[in-house]
Design a protein around this motif. Structure first.
Motif, PDB file in Angstrom:
ATOM      1  N   ARG A 118       3.425  15.512 -26.698  1.00  0.00           N
ATOM      2  CA  ARG A 118       2.901  14.010 -26.533  1.00  0.00           C
ATOM      3  C   ARG A 118       2.401  13.886 -28.041  1.00  0.00           C
ATOM      4  N   ALA A 119       1.966  14.905 -28.879  1.00  0.00           N
ATOM      5  CA  ALA A 119       1.631  14.180 -29.792  1.00  0.00           C
ATOM      6  C   ALA A 119       2.750  13.571 -30.508  1.00  0.00           C
ATOM      7  N   ARG A 120       3.541  14.388 -30.765  1.00  0.00           N
ATOM      8  CA  ARG A 120       4.747  13.425 -31.297  1.00  0.00           C
ATOM      9  C   ARG A 120       5.190  12.177 -30.872  1.00  0.00           C
ATOM     10  N   ASP A 121       5.086  12.011 -29.605  1.00  0.00           N
ATOM     11  CA  ASP A 121       4.804  10.997 -28.901  1.00  0.00           C
ATOM     12  C   ASP A 121       4.232  10.166 -29.267  1.00  0.00           C
ATOM     13  N   LEU A 122       3.355  10.017 -29.635  1.00  0.00           N
ATOM     14  CA  LEU A 122       2.054   8.726 -29.889  1.00  0.00           C
ATOM     15  C   LEU A 122       2.410   8.605 -31.348  1.00  0.00           C
ATOM     16  N   MET A 123       2.847   9.751 -32.531  1.00  0.00           N
ATOM     17  CA  MET A 123       3.145   9.674 -33.449  1.00  0.00           C
ATOM     18  C   MET A 123       4.470   8.855 -33.963  1.00  0.00           C
ATOM     19  N   ALA A 124       5.332   8.925 -32.825  1.00  0.00           N
ATOM     20  CA  ALA A 124       6.688   8.164 -33.657  1.00  0.00           C
ATOM     21  C   ALA A 124       6.479   6.489 -33.325  1.00  0.00           C
ATOM     22  N   GLN A 125       5.600   6.321 -31.407  1.00  0.00           N
ATOM     23  CA  GLN A 125       5.224   5.058 -31.430  1.00  0.00           C
ATOM     24  C   GLN A 125       4.513   3.802 -32.305  1.00  0.00           C
ATOM     25  N   ALA A 215     -11.860  12.010 -42.766  1.00  0.00           N
ATOM     26  CA  ALA A 215     -12.086  10.492 -41.590  1.00  0.00           C
ATOM     27  C   ALA A 215     -13.079  10.737 -41.076  1.00  0.00           C
ATOM     28  N   ASP A 216     -13.897   9.345 -40.605  1.00  0.00           N
ATOM     29  CA  ASP A 216     -15.891   9.683 -40.675  1.00  0.00           C
ATOM     30  C   ASP A 216     -15.913   8.663 -39.127  1.00  0.00           C
ATOM     31  N   VAL A 262      -1.659   5.088 -40.475  1.00  0.00           N
ATOM     32  CA  VAL A 262      -1.283   4.940 -38.867  1.00  0.00           C
ATOM     33  C   VAL A 262      -2.769   5.764 -38.116  1.00  0.00           C
ATOM     34  N   LEU A 263      -3.488   6.912 -39.047  1.00  0.00           N
ATOM     35  CA  LEU A 263      -4.798   7.032 -38.390  1.00  0.00           C
ATOM     36  C   LEU A 263      -5.907   6.179 -38.524  1.00  0.00           C
TER      37      LEU A 263
END
Length: 453
Positions: A118-125, A215-216, A262-263
């Motif tokens: 699921r993490a890969r799918d999110l980052m690929a998007q 990140a904050d 991205v993040l």
């Protein structure tokens, strides 16, 4: 800011967090299992609580026991360290629901990144490069073979829920694949309580490059450059360094800035590390994101001068990142870390026992992180790391020489240890030249065996 924090971990990371709390003037609560009652860092805490028997499930993985400590101590924060419950979304939610604050990313992020596919799918998007891979597999050999043929052999069978290299098994053909999916699924079920697996193309001699993220809670994200973690045994890191050798600075900076973009858009928070495989060219292929402080955080601290644990705590408290970090972050010199384990230096089996002698080095550019002292025991219940030895010098060659000298000044008796293996890697021509890759450790070991034979 927090007034009191429970350190829900043990060993070197517990000692490290206790130092950061003292630096911030925050009262500290240390927890320990019955097996860890005599460890020296416990004396540095303002309060200590025994949380159960030696077995991890009865102590450091015992959510109820840790939440009881939160209530009894009146702490308003909990630092999970790394390992154990540091990436457990359910535990993070329970801590936050208790009225205290989990010092890490929001539970939603821990959950999202904890499931690898699921993490890969999110980052690929969002445009991060990916190695060719499959979706979730059920363990059916026919389904796995079809996926492997689509990706192309060799492939790596990986647990969908997990980390630390546990359960990763390579397969170079169809026959190996059948055995690999059975073994990976079984290891994943035992280690993570989830047998789901997926396939990823096995890159030959890639580099393992990771990017440190802070990140904050207001949507602002920064990166603190990269670390090279290519020297591994059994898919687990042993030597880490920063900056990554022979990597163009412009290329690394561009990759880091892309991850920040991205993040930031996704409003990631507090701390994390984006792990990638790099095979040359311009693409850093996304592997996973660890939603915690990393074991190897010290090399980033040494080259940037930024205390990552202090920054993590301040960001978790709600401070803005521009108040926590300087406007411009730069690096100076080169840092290398070696993880010293109580283990056989050839087969890498754990070697628990009494530390009859433990003499660790000191001096300019040398930093030691440990939870042990001479006379303590490395038990069979936990990770067998004795210490992390970190050096910093003006350049990489000097850092290598300093680390070798520090290793030579280290004396450990009572258990086997991996210092001989680390020395062999550091002395190798390939490592000295910066031609590192994830298979180099195995190659050095094979060369040593051949020379002995």
């Amino acid at each position: 800011m927090f007034h009191k924090i429970v350190v829900a971990n043990r060993g070197a990371i517990a000692a490290r967090v206790l130092r950061a709390l003292k630096k911030l003037g925050i009262r500290s609560v240390a927890v320990y299992s019955q097996a860890d009652a005599g460890l020296p860092y416990l004396a540095e805490a303002d309060e200590t609580f025994c949380i159960g028997r030696a077995e991890p499930k009865a102590s450091y993985l015992n959510q109820d026991a840790l939440l009881d400590v939160l209530r009894q101590s009146g702490a308003d924060g909990l630092h999970p360290g790394y390992g154990f419950l540091s990436e457990n979304a359910e535990f993070a939610r329970r801590v936050n629901a208790s009225g205290a604050r989990f010092i890490g990313p929001s539970p939603e992020w821990i959950e999202a990144m904890g499931h690898k596919t699921r993490a890969r799918d999110l980052m690929a998007q969002h445009g991060l490069p990916m190695a060719p891979s499959s979706g979730l597999l059920t363990g059916d050999p026919a389904q796995a073979l079809k996926a492997a043929q689509a990706i192309g052999f060799p492939v790596l069978v990986k647990p969908a829920a997990g980390g630390g290299g546990i359960g990763m098994v390579a397969a170079h053909d169809a026959d190996e694949l059948v055995q690999a999916i059975a073994r990976a699924g079984s290891l994943s079920e035992r280690s993570f309580g989830c047998a789901e697996i997926y396939l990823e193309r096995l890159m030959l001699k890639p580099r393992h490059i990771e990017f440190q993220i802070l990140a904050d809670r207001h949507g602002n994200v920064r990166h603190l450059f990269e670390r090279d973690c290519s020297i591994q045994r059994r898919h687990q890191k042993v030597i880490e360094e920063s900056p990554a050798p022979l990597l163009p600075r412009a290329l690394a900076s561009a990759a880091g800035e892309n991850m920040v973009k991205v993040l930031g858009k996704l409003r990631y928070d507090v701390i994390g590390t984006v792990e990638t495989l790099y095979g040359g060219g311009s693409d850093f292929q996304f592997l996973e994101m660890n939603t915690r402080l990393q074991v190897e955080h010290a090399v980033t601290e040494e080259v940037t001068g930024i205390d990552l644990v202090v920054a993590q705590i301040r960001l978790a408290a709600g401070e803005r990142i521009d108040d926590v970090l300087p406007p411009v972050i730069t690096t100076q010199g080169h840092a290398i870390e070696a993880r010293i384990y109580a283990e056989d230096p050839v087969r890498f089996y754990p070697s628990p026992g009494l530390l009859k002698k433990l003499r660790l080095p000191s001096g300019e550019g040398i930093r030691v992180e440990t939870g042990f002292a001479e006379g303590c025991s490395v038990t069979p219940y936990y990770d067998p790391m004795i210490a992390k030895l970190i050096v910093h010098a003006a350049d990489r060659a000097s850092a290598i020489d300093r680390l070798i000298a520090a290793l030579d000044a280290t004396c450990i008796e009572g258990v086997k240890h991996n210092i001989p293996f680390i020395r062999q890697v550091l002395d190798s021509e390939e490592f000295r030249a910066g031609r590192v890759h994830t298979g180099l450790g195995a190659e050095v070991l094979a060369q040593e065996r051949k020379a002995v034979a």
